[in-house]
Motif scaffolding. Sequence first.
Motif, PDB file in Angstrom:
ATOM      1  N   THR A  95      -5.064  47.255 -26.478  1.00 35.44           N
ATOM      2  CA  THR A  95      -6.072  46.134 -26.408  1.00 35.44           C
ATOM      3  C   THR A  95      -6.145  45.183 -27.702  1.00 35.44           C
ATOM      4  N   GLY A  96      -6.214  46.017 -28.757  1.00 33.98           N
ATOM      5  CA  GLY A  96      -6.042  45.156 -29.925  1.00 33.98           C
ATOM      6  C   GLY A  96      -4.713  44.477 -30.528  1.00 33.98           C
ATOM      7  N   HIS A  97      -3.901  45.296 -30.172  1.00 31.06           N
ATOM      8  CA  HIS A  97      -2.492  44.701 -30.195  1.00 31.06           C
ATOM      9  C   HIS A  97      -2.267  43.349 -29.267  1.00 31.06           C
ATOM     10  N   ALA A  98      -2.640  43.654 -28.019  1.00 33.61           N
ATOM     11  CA  ALA A  98      -2.549  42.481 -27.083  1.00 33.61           C
ATOM     12  C   ALA A  98      -3.078  41.301 -27.684  1.00 33.61           C
ATOM     13  N   ILE A  99      -4.440  41.469 -28.416  1.00 39.87           N
ATOM     14  CA  ILE A  99      -5.079  40.353 -28.726  1.00 39.87           C
ATOM     15  C   ILE A  99      -4.315  39.593 -29.992  1.00 39.87           C
ATOM     16  N   ARG A 100      -3.862  40.502 -30.651  1.00 37.50           N
ATOM     17  CA  ARG A 100      -2.775  40.102 -31.886  1.00 37.50           C
ATOM     18  C   ARG A 100      -1.874  38.995 -31.468  1.00 37.50           C
ATOM     19  N   VAL A 101      -1.133  40.009 -30.396  1.00 38.38           N
ATOM     20  CA  VAL A 101       0.256  39.071 -30.122  1.00 38.38           C
ATOM     21  C   VAL A 101      -0.199  37.891 -29.206  1.00 38.38           C
ATOM     22  N   ALA A 102      -1.518  37.538 -28.821  1.00 35.60           N
ATOM     23  CA  ALA A 102      -1.907  36.530 -28.168  1.00 35.60           C
ATOM     24  C   ALA A 102      -2.300  35.423 -29.229  1.00 35.60           C
ATOM     25  N   GLY A 103      -2.156  35.869 -30.445  1.00 30.76           N
ATOM     26  CA  GLY A 103      -2.563  34.853 -31.359  1.00 30.76           C
ATOM     27  C   GLY A 103      -4.045  34.914 -32.018  1.00 30.76           C
ATOM     28  N   PHE A 104      -4.699  35.994 -31.754  1.00 27.73           N
ATOM     29  CA  PHE A 104      -6.249  35.999 -32.310  1.00 27.73           C
ATOM     30  C   PHE A 104      -6.349  37.145 -33.056  1.00 27.73           C
ATOM     31  N   THR A 105      -7.566  37.116 -33.433  1.00 35.35           N
ATOM     32  CA  THR A 105      -8.176  38.331 -34.434  1.00 35.35           C
ATOM     33  C   THR A 105      -9.031  39.123 -33.592  1.00 35.35           C
ATOM     34  N   PRO A 106      -8.779  40.325 -33.398  1.00 30.35           N
ATOM     35  CA  PRO A 106     -10.045  41.002 -32.794  1.00 30.35           C
ATOM     36  C   PRO A 106     -11.233  41.117 -33.406  1.00 30.35           C
ATOM     37  N   LEU A 107     -12.255  40.843 -32.502  1.00 32.65           N
ATOM     38  CA  LEU A 107     -13.408  40.906 -33.283  1.00 32.65           C
ATOM     39  C   LEU A 107     -14.363  42.222 -32.515  1.00 32.65           C
ATOM     40  N   LEU A 108     -14.532  43.123 -33.295  1.00 33.03           N
ATOM     41  CA  LEU A 108     -14.952  44.387 -32.605  1.00 33.03           C
ATOM     42  C   LEU A 108     -16.375  44.550 -32.379  1.00 33.03           C
ATOM     43  N   VAL A 109     -16.612  44.957 -31.201  1.00 30.64           N
ATOM     44  CA  VAL A 109     -18.188  44.983 -30.766  1.00 30.64           C
ATOM     45  C   VAL A 109     -18.390  46.523 -30.209  1.00 30.64           C
ATOM     46  N   ASP A 110     -19.738  46.686 -30.201  1.00 31.94           N
ATOM     47  CA  ASP A 110     -20.067  48.161 -29.667  1.00 31.94           C
ATOM     48  C   ASP A 110     -20.019  48.385 -28.180  1.00 31.94           C
TER      49      ASP A 110
END
Length: 369
Positions: A95-110
């Motif tokens: 999930t985190g890698h996909a967000i990065r590939v899409a050009g965004f920074t993952p913002l982690l929520v609980d």
Amino acid sequence: MIAAATETIPVARPLLPKADRIAPYLAKIDHARWYSNRGPLIQALETRLETFFGAPRGAVATAANATLGLAAAIAVMARGDGPFCLTPAWTFAATGHAIRVAGFTPLLVDVSPETGQLDLDAAAAEMRARPGQVAAAVAVSPFGAPVPHDAIAAFMEAQGVPVIIDAAAAFDAIRPSPAAAVVSLHATKTLGAGEGAFVISPDAAAADAIRRYVNFGFDRDRVAAGPGLNAKMSEYAAAVAHAALDDWAATRGDWLRVAQTYRARLAGAPRIAWPAGLGAAWASASLVVRLVDTAAGPVIAALRDRGVEARAWWGAGLHRQPAFADAPRGRLPATDRFAAHSLGLPCFRDMTDEQVASVCAQALNSIRG
Ligand code: T4K
């Protein structure tokens, strides 16, 4: 003579369609001489999945795998110029890698302490704290569980942000909704094709945008009109997916039987929380329970010593993996709890009742210490 060691019970042992079930589809490939790039089997698969899920015509788009399918869906649906994409920290690394590939920074929520799914109130608080900075959000189905479609749609409406559902493991629980959902066809998933994925988009226009993204961003004239990758699913993977769909009723029955056998032995145990509906309302290829007051790590180690392979499928959560050490985050107490207490037990379609009984006996022993 030394007695042969008892065979270890593996955590997963995928069973995909046999060669004779795939052969008719392979013959179609031979005949068409079409091997990738949206050939006839991929087009037929997308149409078949639209019918299966009751999705709008043209709304299902395939991808090489769910990681790239997620990247495609996030990239084409994100709104505005914000750098962030919200995601629960309790998820698989993909999930985190996909967000990065899409050009965004993952913002982690609980996550919610009850369901282990994205805490929509915490997500809304992050949106308020970073006005204009969040371009999209991902909600994750933990190990194939149904997601709260209505609450997600209400969140999208209230926050004005698209949500993409990481439904990698949720072939049996997902349904069309205003949020695009990405389902994996990996060998370890409920419906396996080896590698592959599909996105159930809200409409055909969104699916077309995903089809362009997974094909170099090409428009009809083969001009790279926008961002893209090569993330196409091949005709060969589609052949396996068709054969798997032909056998879906039997496959689902196998998954339900294994889960129900586990449930009969574990659901009543006071120190084990059983995922609501697993084995009854929905089928999954993984069997992940939560140990109420016991850490899973020592139980996994004790099981290994007793010939049972168990797993922490998502490790300690995204926030504790080095690749995401720099990802901004809120407080993550529920994620930490799920990470510490989730126990992935062996689960495969042809697992015998005796194997389930043996795993349960060993697990209950290990939990008692
Ligand atoms: N989002 C979420 C929430 C996900 O869980 C995943 C994937 C994704 C996104 C991304 O989906 P894809 O991009 O993969 O479509 C496995 C799977 O590779 C991965 O698909 C899955 N989630 C993840 C939870 O598990 P590993 O590295 O743990 O797999 P591995 O190689 O350790 O295999 C698991 C067990 O199965 C082992 O005991 C070996 C056995 N096995 C495996 C394969 C592939 C076999 O016996 N035969 C096989 O063909 O990632």
